[in-house]
Design a protein around this motif. Structure first.
Motif, PDB file in Angstrom:
ATOM      1  N   LEU A 174       0.654  -1.314   0.168  1.00 19.88           N
ATOM      2  CA  LEU A 174       0.236  -0.110  -0.574  1.00 19.88           C
ATOM      3  C   LEU A 174       1.070   0.926  -0.166  1.00 19.88           C
ATOM      4  O   LEU A 174       0.591   1.941  -0.360  1.00 19.88           O
ATOM      5  CB  LEU A 174      -1.047  -0.145   1.490  1.00 19.88           C
ATOM      6  CG  LEU A 174      -2.456  -0.927   1.164  1.00 19.88           C
ATOM      7  CD1 LEU A 174      -3.341  -0.672   2.401  1.00 19.88           C
ATOM      8  CD2 LEU A 174      -3.068   0.244  -0.093  1.00 19.88           C
ATOM      9  N   TYR A 175       2.111   1.110   0.583  1.00 16.96           N
ATOM     10  CA  TYR A 175       3.056   2.320   0.952  1.00 16.96           C
ATOM     11  C   TYR A 175       3.421   3.058  -0.157  1.00 16.96           C
ATOM     12  O   TYR A 175       3.561   4.146  -0.846  1.00 16.96           O
ATOM     13  CB  TYR A 175       4.221   1.879   1.600  1.00 16.96           C
ATOM     14  CG  TYR A 175       5.053   3.085   1.809  1.00 16.96           C
ATOM     15  CD1 TYR A 175       5.048   4.174   2.787  1.00 16.96           C
ATOM     16  CD2 TYR A 175       6.488   3.539   0.333  1.00 16.96           C
ATOM     17  CE1 TYR A 175       5.323   5.078   2.765  1.00 16.96           C
ATOM     18  CE2 TYR A 175       7.265   4.335   0.959  1.00 16.96           C
ATOM     19  CZ  TYR A 175       7.227   5.151   1.888  1.00 16.96           C
ATOM     20  OH  TYR A 175       7.521   6.504   2.215  1.00 16.96           O
ATOM     21  N   GLU A 176       3.565   1.438  -1.793  1.00 17.11           N
ATOM     22  CA  GLU A 176       4.013   1.840  -3.175  1.00 17.11           C
ATOM     23  C   GLU A 176       3.036   2.494  -3.563  1.00 17.11           C
ATOM     24  O   GLU A 176       3.271   3.592  -4.514  1.00 17.11           O
ATOM     25  CB  GLU A 176       4.949   0.676  -3.562  1.00 17.11           C
ATOM     26  CG  GLU A 176       5.630  -0.530  -2.739  1.00 17.11           C
ATOM     27  CD  GLU A 176       6.435  -1.041  -3.250  1.00 17.11           C
ATOM     28  OE1 GLU A 176       5.413  -1.949  -4.330  1.00 17.11           O
ATOM     29  OE2 GLU A 176       7.078  -1.624  -2.821  1.00 17.11           O
ATOM     30  N   VAL A 177       1.775   1.863  -3.329  1.00 17.38           N
ATOM     31  CA  VAL A 177       0.520   2.406  -4.893  1.00 17.38           C
ATOM     32  C   VAL A 177       0.210   4.085  -3.591  1.00 17.38           C
ATOM     33  O   VAL A 177       0.189   4.679  -4.747  1.00 17.38           O
ATOM     34  CB  VAL A 177      -0.099   1.809  -4.625  1.00 17.38           C
ATOM     35  CG1 VAL A 177      -1.726   1.652  -4.726  1.00 17.38           C
ATOM     36  CG2 VAL A 177      -0.136   0.364  -4.837  1.00 17.38           C
ATOM     37  N   GLY A 178       0.037   4.185  -2.492  1.00 16.93           N
ATOM     38  CA  GLY A 178       0.407   5.544  -1.508  1.00 16.93           C
ATOM     39  C   GLY A 178       1.690   6.344  -2.581  1.00 16.93           C
ATOM     40  O   GLY A 178       1.168   7.813  -3.147  1.00 16.93           O
ATOM     41  N   THR A 179       2.918   6.051  -2.911  1.00 20.44           N
ATOM     42  CA  THR A 179       3.552   7.169  -3.766  1.00 20.44           C
ATOM     43  C   THR A 179       3.887   7.105  -4.633  1.00 20.44           C
ATOM     44  O   THR A 179       4.450   8.067  -4.905  1.00 20.44           O
ATOM     45  CB  THR A 179       5.144   5.759  -2.589  1.00 20.44           C
ATOM     46  OG1 THR A 179       5.547   5.424  -2.035  1.00 20.44           O
ATOM     47  CG2 THR A 179       6.079   6.893  -3.710  1.00 20.44           C
ATOM     48  N   TRP A 180       3.337   6.150  -6.165  1.00 24.29           N
ATOM     49  CA  TRP A 180       2.559   6.561  -7.088  1.00 24.29           C
ATOM     50  C   TRP A 180       1.728   7.478  -6.968  1.00 24.29           C
ATOM     51  O   TRP A 180       1.325   8.176  -7.812  1.00 24.29           O
ATOM     52  CB  TRP A 180       2.713   5.264  -7.607  1.00 24.29           C
ATOM     53  CG  TRP A 180       3.869   4.688  -8.200  1.00 24.29           C
ATOM     54  CD1 TRP A 180       4.238   3.112  -7.577  1.00 24.29           C
ATOM     55  CD2 TRP A 180       4.874   5.293  -9.195  1.00 24.29           C
ATOM     56  NE1 TRP A 180       5.487   3.277  -8.232  1.00 24.29           N
ATOM     57  CE2 TRP A 180       5.533   4.183  -9.537  1.00 24.29           C
ATOM     58  CE3 TRP A 180       4.384   6.215 -10.101  1.00 24.29           C
ATOM     59  CZ2 TRP A 180       6.404   4.299 -10.007  1.00 24.29           C
ATOM     60  CZ3 TRP A 180       5.901   6.786 -10.844  1.00 24.29           C
ATOM     61  CH2 TRP A 180       7.198   5.329 -10.593  1.00 24.29           C
ATOM     62  N   LEU A 181       1.066   8.107  -5.574  1.00 23.12           N
ATOM     63  CA  LEU A 181      -0.287   8.357  -5.944  1.00 23.12           C
ATOM     64  C   LEU A 181      -0.121   9.789  -5.823  1.00 23.12           C
ATOM     65  O   LEU A 181      -0.306  10.632  -6.212  1.00 23.12           O
ATOM     66  CB  LEU A 181      -1.029   8.018  -4.918  1.00 23.12           C
ATOM     67  CG  LEU A 181      -2.609   8.447  -4.946  1.00 23.12           C
ATOM     68  CD1 LEU A 181      -3.862   8.911  -5.615  1.00 23.12           C
ATOM     69  CD2 LEU A 181      -3.490   7.932  -3.416  1.00 23.12           C
ATOM     70  N   GLY A 182       1.053   9.866  -5.367  1.00 22.54           N
ATOM     71  CA  GLY A 182       1.471  11.472  -4.565  1.00 22.54           C
ATOM     72  C   GLY A 182       2.315  12.478  -6.334  1.00 22.54           C
ATOM     73  O   GLY A 182       2.025  13.053  -6.387  1.00 22.54           O
ATOM     74  N   VAL A 183       2.728  11.069  -6.653  1.00 23.80           N
ATOM     75  CA  VAL A 183       4.271  11.277  -7.607  1.00 23.80           C
ATOM     76  C   VAL A 183       3.053  11.917  -8.804  1.00 23.80           C
ATOM     77  O   VAL A 183       3.124  13.229  -9.161  1.00 23.80           O
ATOM     78  CB  VAL A 183       3.996  10.355  -8.529  1.00 23.80           C
ATOM     79  CG1 VAL A 183       4.845  10.712  -9.875  1.00 23.80           C
ATOM     80  CG2 VAL A 183       5.633  10.006  -7.294  1.00 23.80           C
ATOM     81  N   GLY A 184       1.857  11.468  -9.077  1.00 25.79           N
ATOM     82  CA  GLY A 184       0.693  11.388  -9.895  1.00 25.79           C
ATOM     83  C   GLY A 184       0.246  12.639  -9.272  1.00 25.79           C
ATOM     84  O   GLY A 184      -0.303  13.726 -10.574  1.00 25.79           O
ATOM     85  N   ILE A 185      -0.132  13.211  -8.413  1.00 24.49           N
ATOM     86  CA  ILE A 185      -1.230  14.261  -7.899  1.00 24.49           C
ATOM     87  C   ILE A 185      -0.054  15.688  -7.721  1.00 24.49           C
ATOM     88  O   ILE A 185      -0.977  16.665  -7.976  1.00 24.49           O
ATOM     89  CB  ILE A 185      -1.416  14.124  -6.260  1.00 24.49           C
ATOM     90  CG1 ILE A 185      -2.378  13.009  -6.058  1.00 24.49           C
ATOM     91  CG2 ILE A 185      -2.059  15.684  -5.669  1.00 24.49           C
ATOM     92  CD1 ILE A 185      -3.021  12.772  -4.800  1.00 24.49           C
ATOM     93  N   ALA A 186       1.071  15.555  -7.444  1.00 24.12           N
ATOM     94  CA  ALA A 186       2.141  16.197  -7.517  1.00 24.12           C
ATOM     95  C   ALA A 186       1.747  17.189  -9.604  1.00 24.12           C
ATOM     96  O   ALA A 186       1.954  17.496  -9.298  1.00 24.12           O
ATOM     97  CB  ALA A 186       3.056  15.968  -8.045  1.00 24.12           C
ATOM     98  N   ASN A 187       2.408  15.731  -9.955  1.00 20.63           N
ATOM     99  CA  ASN A 187       2.332  15.979 -11.371  1.00 20.63           C
ATOM    100  C   ASN A 187       0.863  17.089 -12.187  1.00 20.63           C
ATOM    101  O   ASN A 187       0.737  17.496 -12.564  1.00 20.63           O
ATOM    102  CB  ASN A 187       2.250  14.893 -12.619  1.00 20.63           C
ATOM    103  CG  ASN A 187       3.416  14.461 -13.442  1.00 20.63           C
ATOM    104  OD1 ASN A 187       4.195  15.110 -12.163  1.00 20.63           O
ATOM    105  ND2 ASN A 187       4.018  13.143 -12.891  1.00 20.63           N
ATOM    106  N   LEU A 188      -0.431  16.687 -11.209  1.00 16.42           N
ATOM    107  CA  LEU A 188      -2.020  17.342 -11.595  1.00 16.42           C
ATOM    108  C   LEU A 188      -1.877  18.399 -10.685  1.00 16.42           C
ATOM    109  O   LEU A 188      -2.031  19.477 -11.360  1.00 16.42           O
ATOM    110  CB  LEU A 188      -2.845  16.160 -10.871  1.00 16.42           C
ATOM    111  CG  LEU A 188      -3.123  15.060 -12.053  1.00 16.42           C
ATOM    112  CD1 LEU A 188      -4.312  14.262 -11.233  1.00 16.42           C
ATOM    113  CD2 LEU A 188      -4.054  15.657 -13.719  1.00 16.42           C
TER     114      LEU A 188
END
Length: 368
Positions: free
Chosen positions: A271-285
């Motif tokens: 879940l941490y890895e999924v959350g980390t990628w979520l943060g990357v995408g949100i920063a791009n948005l």
């Protein structure tokens, strides 16, 4: 309705529900009964069709559910299911319009489903077909747009004039609500954030491309990574496999989330890895859209801070201009799996308002 500049911004919605002082004055000027009209929302997903009667405060008064017809079934079979649910509810409630939230691409006029991956809908004139059969005003909306509207009106997005919603399920859905309207884009197809490329040459996506964001931050990504550990016979995944009954097919997103809540270190790491990628995408948005708030919904979001904690940390680390700009907030959605039908019903309420106004004017003219 299209503006002279080509925007798909509906002219009626900002005046009804916008956040500005003028919009609020116009909203208060409307008859109270119009804002309270009960309407029906229908949420059509890959596995289930849910229909509910929703009042003007976003409360679901009654709800019905059935299985989604197989994707090989004709469009009329799906229409039959929708009509049956709506008529059952209409027999017991004085409803005035129907909103359809469809998992697929909906055109800018909100009348046709251009493509639905889980149904046999290809350029399907759904709005016309249902209007003729139901004799109610009908609108058709993308399900993520409908959910975002519900969260903005009644949930975690209230009070925010520029909001992005992300729905994390098998993939990533998205929508933008800005200044009191859903920003659908020129052709009605905005919000497909899950198909932004984040890893060139990465995992293959069902859309045909590689490295899409949803291949790294979604329910499918969570399950795929867990099952890959099983395929590699990793000892760290054995407790998770035992929880799944010893079969790789038993490893699902909810099971991994439950295990993480119980303290399983492998599930927590996944879940941490999924959350980390979520943060990357949100920063791009955030770099592209600069909203005030991100609202995170969908089944995977039920992991709460096990997911959103690493997402917020990664967002702060990777946000462009960090330290020199305001930061968007990242919050969990409030309405759960009812958001889609609540939003579809509330958007339909605006159609009911226009329908009643036109009908009243016709009566007034005929009386002259």
């Amino acid at each position: 309705m299209t503006s002279p500049q080509g925007s798909t911004r509906p002219a009626v919605l900002p005046t009804l529900l916008g956040l500005g002082p003028r919009a609020e004055r116009r909203r208060r000027a409307l008859p109270a009964g119009i804002l309270r009209l009960p309407t029906i929302g229908v949420d059509i997903g890959g596995t289930k069709v849910v229909a509910g009667v929703v009042d003007g405060e976003g409360k679901v008064l009654e709800k019905l559910r059935t299985d989604t017809p197989d994707k090989n079934k004709s469009a009329k079979v799906v229409e039959d299911v929708i009509v049956e649910l709506v008529l059952q509810l209409a027999d017991r409630h004085d409803v005035h319009a129907v909103g359809i939230g469809a998992a697929g691409w909906v055109d800018a006029d909100r009348s046709r489903v251009l493509f639905a991956p889980h149904l046999n809908w290809r350029n399907e004139p759904l709005q016309q077909a249902l209007s003729e059969r139901l004799r109610f005003p009908v609108i058709v909306e993308n399900d993520a747009n409908a959910a975002a509207w519900a969260e903005w009106r009644f949930g975690a997005g209230r009070g925010e004039d520029h909001m992005v919603m992300l729905t994390l399920g098998t993939g990533i859905g998205g929508a933008v609500v800005r200044d009191g309207y859903v920003d659908r884009g020129k052709y009605g197809l905005a919000g497909e954030f899950g198909h932004m490329q984040v890893v060139p040459g990465g995992h293959r996506c069902p859309c045909g491309n590689r490295g899409c964001w949803e291949q790294y931050s979604s329910g499918n990504a969570l399950v795929r990574d867990a099952r890959e550990l099983v395929a590699e016979e990793s000892p760290v995944v054995q407790p998770l496999l035992a929880r799944a009954g010893g079969t790789v097919e038993g490893i699902t997103g909810p099971l991994v989330t439950e295990a993480a809540r119980d303290g399983d270190p492998t599930a927590t790491e996944l879940l941490y890895e999924v959350g980390t990628w979520l943060g990357v995408g949100i920063a791009n948005l955030a770099a592209a859209l600069d909203p005030g708030r991100f609202v995170i919904g969908g089944g995977v979001s039920e992991a709460g801070d096990l997911l959103l904690g690493p997402a917020r940390d990664t967002f702060r680390r990777t946000l462009t201009g960090r330290g020199f700009r305001p930061e968007s907030t990242i919050v969990h959605a409030a309405l759960g799996n009812e958001a889609g039908l609540v939003g579809a019903a509330d958007l339909a309420r605006q159609v009911a308002r226009r329908f009643r106004t036109i009908k009243r004017r016709r009566v007034e003219r005929s009386a002259v």
